[in-house]
Design an enzyme around this catalytic site. Structure first.
Site, PDB file in Angstrom:
ATOM      1  N   CYS A  67       0.781  -1.234   0.000  1.00 59.83           N
ATOM      2  CA  CYS A  67       0.000   0.000   0.000  1.00 59.83           C
ATOM      3  C   CYS A  67       0.818   1.293   0.000  1.00 59.83           C
ATOM      4  O   CYS A  67       0.701   2.118  -0.909  1.00 59.83           O
ATOM      5  CB  CYS A  67      -0.956   0.007   1.185  1.00 59.83           C
ATOM      6  SG  CYS A  67      -0.200  -0.556   2.731  1.00 59.83           S
ATOM      7  N   HIS A 130      -1.495   7.344   4.173  1.00 58.41           N
ATOM      8  CA  HIS A 130      -0.459   6.305   4.265  1.00 58.41           C
ATOM      9  C   HIS A 130       0.911   6.725   3.746  1.00 58.41           C
ATOM     10  O   HIS A 130       1.725   5.878   3.364  1.00 58.41           O
ATOM     11  CB  HIS A 130      -0.921   5.021   3.567  1.00 58.41           C
ATOM     12  CG  HIS A 130      -0.843   3.821   4.469  1.00 58.41           C
ATOM     13  ND1 HIS A 130      -0.649   2.542   4.000  1.00 58.41           N
ATOM     14  CD2 HIS A 130      -0.931   3.726   5.824  1.00 58.41           C
ATOM     15  CE1 HIS A 130      -0.629   1.697   5.028  1.00 58.41           C
ATOM     16  NE2 HIS A 130      -0.806   2.392   6.136  1.00 58.41           N
TER      17      HIS A 130
END
Length: 509
Positions: A67, A130
């Site tokens: 990710c 993120h």
């Protein structure tokens, strides 16, 4: 230098009206999870409709099978090995940004919203960021005007003693935490968070249209990431269980966003792209997604870990019903968005993304390599029909017949527990004829030799000119976790911070 930067950011002379830009980035959704790519569960009628009205990319890739690095690549247009989103704590190991990570996106990286802002765009991210959760790494410090979501994934619940629950932000201030304020019932898999993310996106679109200014919406929900969740209206509706429920809700949200554009009569002024951050998490078994015919999944550089579902939509500009085999990557969304906005990409660094406009608007195919990096190692490259593995590694383990990243799949000497260096004689597949990477070409064959004549100089040039960024994902420290984010005092929800004890992060994959 400032003058040069200003000139580079001026809209291109003679450019048409700047389109709005929406990038929808799913989380751990596999290539085979959408109906147009063969999903038998029929959970995605709106995404399938989007593809019928636009262009379906069959060969679209992430920049990393995990990710955080893939998201950093999208925002910077650069491979993680260049922008620093990798680790050197182990050869070829994946790394990401849990809440104990010390680093984040480097200040020297110029991100997509920063460039669009200086071209007059208003930008918002909704969902998962993120790219680092400390103040200097959060979205508003990196070009976004608005933020609703989290710097981390929705892991938890935690007891707020050994580890704090993950904060949810509105702009630069915490407005609650997952599980305690924004509930996720791990027992039932129910949560209304996706509906909150949807409303945040819809209201942003409506506000910008009313203000008559171009906008960039980065809509990045994480409901399909473990632990998966869905709102009550989708709970129990899919025959694939909780993961399928989450896919159904994502499809519903995609449809609502497209409906809003039509309602506001800006659909012909808006470029929309749908994709995912990495392959489905096949290690979750039936609780994860579907990577179609491809080998393995998330965390690996086989096709299942890197090839993504992808649809482009822009009524009146992209002709409906098109299917393309143009090799594309998430980094291309950086360069393509800048081109559409009339902005030149930075010229003081290598940009790995290419402009997909010739494909989107003219069905042209651009030759380009696709790089498969895992941590600090180039594991493979695809050039045209051929994919060459320079390193092979699936996961650590001892049972030669079991790979959690590739359940039900076993390819002798291809799925392996030990890292195997094939640099001197890469393992090559004709990926169009063998998408499951089951039948390596014989190294004695003319096809192998001809493929390597093309691939080898491309790889040599890439390695020769590569300037690696300083790794951001080497150090962890419990003191940097989300104990007292900005805004916690407004909620009386600040937690005591432990003593700082930085150490190397133990990445195991």
């Amino acid at each position: 230098m400032l003058l040069l930067r200003f000139l580079l950011l001026m809209p291109l002379a003679g450019a048409a009206k700047q389109p709005n830009i929406i990038i929808m980035l799913m989380d751990d959704m596999g290539w085979g999870d959408i109906g147009v790519n063969g999903c038998w569960a029929k959970e995605t009628p709106r995404i399938d409709e989007m593809a019928a009205e636009g262009m379906l990319f069959m060969d679209f890739y992430t920049a990393n099978p995990l990710c955080s690095p893939s998201r950093a690549a999208l925002m910077s247009g650069r491979l993680p090995i260049r922008n620093g989103f990798y680790t050197t704590n182990g050869h070829g190991h994946n790394a990401y940004t849990p809440q104990k990570i010390v680093g984040g996106i480097h200040e020297s990286e110029i991100l997509l919203p920063e460039l669009l802002k200086e071209a007059g765009y208003k930008s918002k991210i909704v969902g998962k960021w993120h790219l680092g959760h400390q103040d200097e790494y959060l979205p508003l410090q990196n070009g976004f005007d608005e933020f609703f979501g989290s710097g981390n994934c929705h892991f938890g619940p935690y007891n707020d003693v050994g580890q704090p629950n993950i904060p949810v932000y509105k702009d630069d201030r915490m407005v609650g935490r997952y599980y305690t304020n924004f509930t996720i019932n791990k027992g039932t898999g129910q949560s209304n968070i996706s509906q909150i993310f949807l409303e945040e996106g819809l209201s942003f679109i409506e506000n910008q249209v009313k203000a008559d200014r171009p906008f960039f919406l980065y809509w990045s929900p994480d409901a399909t990431h473990d632990p998966t969740y869905a709102s009550p209206m989708f709970h129990g509706k899919s025959i694939r269980g909780r993961y399928g429920d989450a896919v159904m809700e994502m499809d519903y949200c995609v449809g609502k966003i497209l409906d809003k554009l039509r309602q506001l009569q800006v659909e012909e002024d808006t470029f929309v792209f749908f994709t995912s951050d990495n392959g489905a998490a096949t290690y979750r078994g039936v609780g994860g997604g579907d990577n179609g015919p491809f080998l393995c999944g998330k965390l690996t550089t086989y096709e299942g870990g890197m090839r993504e579902p992808a649809v482009a939509w822009w009524p009146g500009t992209i002709k409906p019903g098109q299917i393309t085999h143009q090799l594309g990557t998430v980094m291309d969304l950086f360069t393509t968005s800048l081109h559409l906005a009339g902005v030149e990409p930075p010229t003081d660094r290598i940009i790995d993304g290419i402009d997909l406009s010739p494909t989107l608007m003219g069905e042209q195919i651009t030759d380009r390599p696709v790089w498969y990096y895992r941590g600090n190692e180039m594991m493979a490259v695809r050039v045209g029909h051929y994919k060459a593995h320079y390193w092979l590694w699936t996961e650590f383990g001892k049972d030669p017949n079991y790979f959690s990243f590739c359940p039900g799949q076993l390819v002798p000497n291809v799925t392996v527990h030990d890292q195997v260096n094939h640099t001197d004689a890469p393992v090559v597949f004709n990926i169009n004829m063998d998408p499951g990477e089951k039948h390596p070409l014989s190294q004695k064959s003319g096809e192998y030799k001809n493929a390597m004549k093309i691939i080898a100089p491309i790889v040599d040039e890439h390695k020769r000119t590569l300037i690696k960024g300083e790794p951001s994902l080497n150090y962890c420290d419990n003191a940097v976790m989300n104990w007292a984010p900005k805004g916690c005092e407004d909620l009386n929800y600040c937690l005591p911070q432990p003593e700082s004890k930085p150490k190397l992060c133990p990445w195991s994959h």
